[in-house]
Design a protein around this motif. Structure first.
Motif, PDB file in Angstrom:
ATOM      1  N   SER A  65       0.850  -1.188   0.000  1.00  0.00           N
ATOM      2  CA  SER A  65       0.000   0.000   0.000  1.00  0.00           C
ATOM      3  C   SER A  65       0.883   1.233   0.000  1.00  0.00           C
ATOM      4  O   SER A  65       2.112   1.140   0.098  1.00  0.00           O
ATOM      5  N   GLU A  66       0.243   2.406  -0.074  1.00  0.00           N
ATOM      6  CA  GLU A  66       0.988   3.657  -0.007  1.00  0.00           C
ATOM      7  C   GLU A  66       1.729   3.770   1.319  1.00  0.00           C
ATOM      8  O   GLU A  66       2.862   4.264   1.382  1.00  0.00           O
ATOM      9  N   PRO A  69       4.717   0.235   1.354  1.00  0.00           N
ATOM     10  CA  PRO A  69       5.105  -0.217   0.024  1.00  0.00           C
ATOM     11  C   PRO A  69       6.063  -1.396   0.081  1.00  0.00           C
ATOM     12  O   PRO A  69       6.691  -1.650   1.108  1.00  0.00           O
ATOM     13  N   TRP A 114       1.757   2.138 -11.061  1.00  0.00           N
ATOM     14  CA  TRP A 114       1.595   1.758  -9.646  1.00  0.00           C
ATOM     15  C   TRP A 114       2.930   1.740  -8.909  1.00  0.00           C
ATOM     16  O   TRP A 114       3.021   1.247  -7.787  1.00  0.00           O
ATOM     17  N   THR A 115       3.963   2.243  -9.568  1.00  0.00           N
ATOM     18  CA  THR A 115       5.312   2.170  -8.999  1.00  0.00           C
ATOM     19  C   THR A 115       5.994   3.525  -9.099  1.00  0.00           C
ATOM     20  O   THR A 115       5.440   4.487  -9.633  1.00  0.00           O
ATOM     21  N   THR A 125       3.305   0.210  -4.661  1.00  0.00           N
ATOM     22  CA  THR A 125       2.396   0.690  -3.619  1.00  0.00           C
ATOM     23  C   THR A 125       1.023   0.025  -3.665  1.00  0.00           C
ATOM     24  O   THR A 125       0.110   0.466  -2.972  1.00  0.00           O
ATOM     25  N   ARG A 126       0.885  -1.038  -4.451  1.00  0.00           N
ATOM     26  CA  ARG A 126      -0.398  -1.728  -4.517  1.00  0.00           C
ATOM     27  C   ARG A 126      -0.163  -3.218  -4.660  1.00  0.00           C
ATOM     28  O   ARG A 126       0.809  -3.657  -5.282  1.00  0.00           O
ATOM     29  N   SER A 127      -1.061  -3.994  -4.091  1.00  0.00           N
ATOM     30  CA  SER A 127      -1.021  -5.432  -4.331  1.00  0.00           C
ATOM     31  C   SER A 127      -1.578  -5.707  -5.716  1.00  0.00           C
ATOM     32  O   SER A 127      -2.186  -4.836  -6.352  1.00  0.00           O
ATOM     33  N   VAL A 128      -1.400  -6.931  -6.199  1.00  0.00           N
ATOM     34  CA  VAL A 128      -1.823  -7.274  -7.545  1.00  0.00           C
ATOM     35  C   VAL A 128      -2.341  -8.707  -7.553  1.00  0.00           C
ATOM     36  O   VAL A 128      -1.813  -9.570  -6.829  1.00  0.00           O
TER      37      VAL A 128
END
Length: 412
Positions: A65-66, A69, A114-115, A125-128
């Protein structure tokens, strides 16, 4: 008199689909496919990235997450077309471009947005989810799948499919070669001066363009006079370049109707009166040892145009390898009355057809018949997009009547 349907049937009996030939893709454009095409490979051929980003093991980004990370070292760059990076393992990633092969071990692609875009170490900063932004091998087409069926017209999308499955050329029914000529001593080539009793010739331009619009290769031979020997010699000359010949003029009952005079002697061309207006005098048959089809149309411009749409267009479709369907028809409400139509003949009135749902019923169109309906009045034809059908037994129609309307071909 002969019915419209009978004459359509007789003209169609003259033609068969042209034998297929092998053509390179761009030369095949506009032709009709004469073979089914199956893909020899899967499409995509390999798992690849649908965007620029990073190939990762999705489990490595669980909870990213933000505020929390995940940072991963970048172990490789994978541009499109580069298969050299075979695999990555958990705890690492590879920068990957759109269309590049996804390395073994990677289970997702993280979009670069997202990076932080890092090249040595990247912050995410995000899951996938697993499979994100990966185009799987065979998800479009599996090996052996038929991608185009026989009888399909080859447009831009179809050529793209053929190229994508590796085809350099295909079997197609070629474009029919249509030769058009007019007859009449009164005719003058446009651009030249006209004398008393003369007119500029227009039918051959109109019919040649109509044949081209129908997907054919059309040749305007121009026009010839009313000398029988000249007409016969001209027809002999064009046989080698024609899959079908169209003539206009000289098919009625007059003393100088030379096409009818010359071709009646052969015994292979029949001339009839068809129960229609405009376009009653018609002829069709074959000429020469090759039995080349010939369709003889009236000389009045509107008669020739309407006859082309009704009788010639289905024949051209059959020559191309397509079903010989007539033009589509719809039901429409008349915006004004039809005062007079000859009993015993089917009238085709030029009209403007407009889509209109204001009536609230099942009739979704309104037809506005042209004011000028004479078979010589070509200007009215250029303003219209449809033909209102008045049946043989009907002599007049009131405003608001629901009629069948033929939709004329659209350009583009």
């Amino acid at each position: 008199m002969k019915t419209v349907e009978e004459h359509i049937s007789d003209v169609l009996d003259l033609v068969e689909p042209l034998d297929p030939i092998e053509l390179d893709l761009l030369r095949a454009h506009g032709g009709v496919l004469a073979e089914p095409v199956a893909s020899p490979v899967s499409l995509p051929r390999f798992d690849n990235s649908s965007m620029d980003g990073y190939a990762v093991v999705a489990a490595d980004l669980a909870g990213a997450s933000e505020q929390d990370p995940v940072q991963l070292p970048v172990v490789a760059d994978i541009p499109a077309g580069d298969p050299s990076v075979n695999a990555i393992r958990s705890g690492y990633c590879a920068r990957i471009m759109t269309g590049a092969p996804v390395p073994s071990g990677a289970t997702a692609v993280v979009p670069v947005e997202w990076t932080d875009g890092g090249q040595v170490t990247v912050t995410m900063t995000r899951s996938v989810r697993e499979g994100n932004a990966i185009r799987r091998a065979g998800e479009d087409v599996e090996t052996g799948t038929t991608v185009l069926r026989s009888g399909v017209r080859l447009g831009a999308a179809e050529l793209g499919v053929l190229a994508a499955v590796g085809r350099k050329s295909v079997q197609v029914h070629p474009r029919p070669r249509v030769v058009v000529l007019s007859t009449g001593e009164e005719l003058v080539e446009p651009g030249r001066p006209v004398g008393p009793g003369q007119i500029w010739e227009s039918n051959s331009f109109m019919l040649t363009a109509a044949a081209q619009d129908a997907g054919c290769t059309a040749y305007r031979h121009g026009f010839i006079g009313d000398d029988p020997a000249t007409v016969l010699d001209t027809l002999d000359d064009v046989l080698l370049q024609a899959d079908i010949i169209l003539t206009t003029g000289g098919v009625s009952m007059g003393a100088y109707d030379v096409v009818k005079e010359v071709l009646s002697r052969s015994g292979t061309v029949t001339f009839d009166k068809v129960a229609m207006q405009p376009g009653m005098p018609q002829g069709a048959g074959t000429i020469g040892v090759s039995k080349t089809p010939i369709v003889t149309l009236p000389g009045n411009p509107v008669s020739a145009f309407v006859s082309f749409q009704l009788f010639v267009l289905p024949a051209l479709r059959r020559l191309r390898g397509l079903p010989p369907r007539p033009l589509p028809t719809v039901h429409a409400r008349l915006a004004q009355p039809v005062a007079s139509s000859p009993r015993g003949r089917r009238s085709y009135l030029r009209a403007v057809l407009e889509y209109d749902r204001r009536g609230g019923d099942n009739v979704a169109f309104t037809a506005f018949p042209a004011v000028r309906q004479g078979s010589h009045q070509l200007s009215a034809l250029a303003e219209t997009n449809a033909l209102v059908i008045v049946p043989e037994q009907v002599t007049e129609l009131a405003e608001g009547s629901v009629v069948e309307v033929v939709k004329l071909p659209e350009l583009g």
